[in-house]
Enzyme design. Structure first.
Site, mmCIF file in Angstrom:
data_model
loop_
_atom_site.group_PDB
_atom_site.id
_atom_site.type_symbol
_atom_site.label_atom_id
_atom_site.label_comp_id
_atom_site.label_asym_id
_atom_site.label_seq_id
_atom_site.Cartn_x
_atom_site.Cartn_y
_atom_site.Cartn_z
ATOM 1 N N SER A 136 0.828 -1.198 0.000
ATOM 2 C CA SER A 136 0.000 0.000 0.000
ATOM 3 C C SER A 136 0.866 1.254 0.000
ATOM 4 C CB SER A 136 -0.969 -0.047 1.178
ATOM 5 O OG SER A 136 -1.951 0.939 1.075
ATOM 6 N N ASP A 164 -10.360 -4.309 -5.281
ATOM 7 C CA ASP A 164 -9.882 -3.594 -4.094
ATOM 8 C C ASP A 164 -10.879 -2.497 -3.717
ATOM 9 O OD1 ASP A 164 -8.620 -1.816 -2.308
ATOM 10 O OD2 ASP A 164 -6.641 -2.178 -3.169
ATOM 11 N N HIS A 194 -7.922 -5.131 -0.202
ATOM 12 C CA HIS A 194 -6.733 -4.309 -0.006
ATOM 13 C C HIS A 194 -5.906 -4.940 1.117
ATOM 14 C CE1 HIS A 194 -4.351 -0.751 -0.716
ATOM 15 N NE2 HIS A 194 -4.246 -0.580 0.596
#
Length: 225
Positions: A105, A173, A201
């Site tokens: 991320s 996601d 995610h």
């Protein structure tokens, strides 16, 4: 000392690891435990902790407990982002070289920002390859240097990331839809390997998905020899 380092690196791989926002290095170690197990015992991992305390990411406190401190590499400002990128580069130079960097991320975005910022500063990248797990959009270095928080889109990238990359993301996601695919497009097509999963995610944990990701990373590392 240089010869000793070279001898060491011919036997083992060295990977730098960057966690996501609102987590920490211990959590990222747990999130990647199954993946690292599949990658084998001949890799050394260096997990870097974020510098700024941050609220826990969605679901993190519920899964890993709330009696700990969560971090971000960024403080939410453009100046803080520039400082974080420069600090990452300096750390990689001091502690490296690294065969790869694995970022989740925000960690992936941080690594990509460094690799994309261009000019002579990245002529010799400190990482020979990169793994982007649910990667989000990298920062726009030109804007950041002007004190403006901004993010790159694929169509703005003039010089894509050239080192080998592996990209793992869920096409559905829910938190950052489409951003991992944008990041994929910012990397050299012949050197990138996409791996899709169904973990949202997050870092994949299903056996077949972890196996596919591990195989892609092993192939990438083997290509460096």
């Amino acid at each position: 000392m240089d010869s000793e380092r070279h001898s060491y690196r011919t036997k083992r791989s060295k990977i730098l690891c960057l966690h996501g926002i609102g987590t920490n290095s211990d959590i990222f170690e747990a999130q990647t435990a199954a993946l690292r197990h599949r990658l084998g015992d001949d890799i050394d991992y260096d997990f870097i902790e974020g510098a700024h305390p941050w609220p826990a990411a969605p679901g993190i406190a519920e899964t890993f407990g709330s009696q700990q401190v969560f971090y971000s590499y960024l403080d939410g400002t453009a100046q803080g982002a520039v400082e974080a990128i420069n600090a990452l580069e300096q750390y990689a130079e001091d502690a490296g070289p690294f065969d790869a960097i694995i970022g989740f991320s925000l960690g992936a975005a941080l690594a990509a920002t460094l690799l994309l910022r261009g000019g002579s500063q990245t002529a010799q990248p400190a990482f020979r390859s990169a793994v982007f797990l649910s990667g989000t959009l990298p920062g726009d270095w030109d804007l950041l240097e002007k004190g403006v928080m901004g993010f790159l889109q694929a169509n703005q990238v003039k010089a894509p990331i050239q080192i080998p990359t592996v990209h793992a993301w869920d096409p559905q996601d829910p938190d950052h839809p489409g951003q991992s695919h944008e990041l994929l497009q910012m990397c050299c097509e012949k050197n990138r390997v996409p791996v899709q999963h169904g973990a949202g995610h997050g870092v994949p944990s299903r056996e077949e998905e972890v196996g596919a990701l591990a195989a892609a990373i092993k192939g990438m590392l083997a290509s460096l020899d």
